[in-house]
Enzyme design. Sequence first.
Site: not given
Length: 304
Positions: A139, A160, A210
């Site tokens: 991540s 990802h 993220n």
Amino acid sequence: MTIGDPTSISTADSPTRPKDTGLKTIGIIGSGIMGSGLAEVAAGAGFEVILRSRRQDSADSMLSSLQKSIDRHVTKERMTQVQADALAARVTTCTELADLAGCDLVIESVVEDLEVKKGIFAELDGILGPDAIIATNTSTLPVVEMAMATNRPDKVCGIHFFNPAPVMSLVEIISPLTASEETVATACAFITACGKDVVQVKDRAGFIVNALLFPYLNNAARMLELGTASAQDIDTAMQGGCNFPMGPLALLDLVGLDTSVAILDALHTEFGDPNYVAVPSLRRRVAAGHLGRKSGRGFYVYGR
Ligand SMILES: NC(=O)c1ccc[n+]([C@@H]2O[C@H](COP(=O)([O-])OP(=O)(O)OC[C@H]3O[C@@H](n4cnc5c(N)ncnc54)[C@H](O)[C@@H]3O)[C@@H](O)[C@H]2O)c1
């Protein structure tokens, strides 16, 4: 993030290699939240899949959650029984990394810990054929460091996925400085064959999603800690007020609180932004084993 019915399920029912990728067999390492979802996506697109878990009982439970997910597709008439059986038949499990020797692409999806991942990359490098690509589902962690743990840094990139992988339409492809254009192009072709949308991003902590998402999630946990509102009211507010499909605390529980702290730590190490310092209550929950849905308790309590 939408959690619910998949918008599109690939239903390839023959073991023919999906065209234009040059890939036939995909290895997946890790039997956590993401592992069986990745297997379902790749097998659903017609690839042969070998799932590697360290323990046979974890491998068996991955297969059973995969089977439950496929059965739901049949019940909801998103897939025929024939397609479901063909998908399931394309997935096998193993417990040894050496059993992945014949894979064309291996996606590592184990705990968010750089040293563990580097160890796996170094070992895989000695096992796989010279043309095989090794990818990480990390991540946040630096993909280049995993690449440099191998003797094939040009054949390493990040792939990802988002959680749950069969549902979420986006995949980020991460290009470390060392990756060849061919590797990145093959990774993009693989994701397109899986029916997902690709965005390409440089090797920076948190990539796109993220890096933007986690300050928000962390601040939601801080707001709860400060007693501003209850967990349910914080989540209800962000769903109703921003039209988000789920609230931030429920999303933290879905991601896993241990994984979330690891993500925040990696973001803070790279950027030094105080918004990335995991709030104390997140760490305390992890210390107590309250990891979110996967442990049955996080901000909320879940039936096992
Ligand atoms: N949870 C999410 O929402 C999400 C989304 C996208 C990507 N990811 C990434 O996917 C990866 C896996 O996350 P997850 O949520 O499935 O985690 P998880 O905690 O559910 O599972 C972690 C897995 O790693 C294995 N593991 C732990 N230590 C190991 C070791 N030393 N050697 C080999 N395997 C080991 C565990 O047995 C377990 O199967 C992480 O890199 C994470 O950042 C997670």
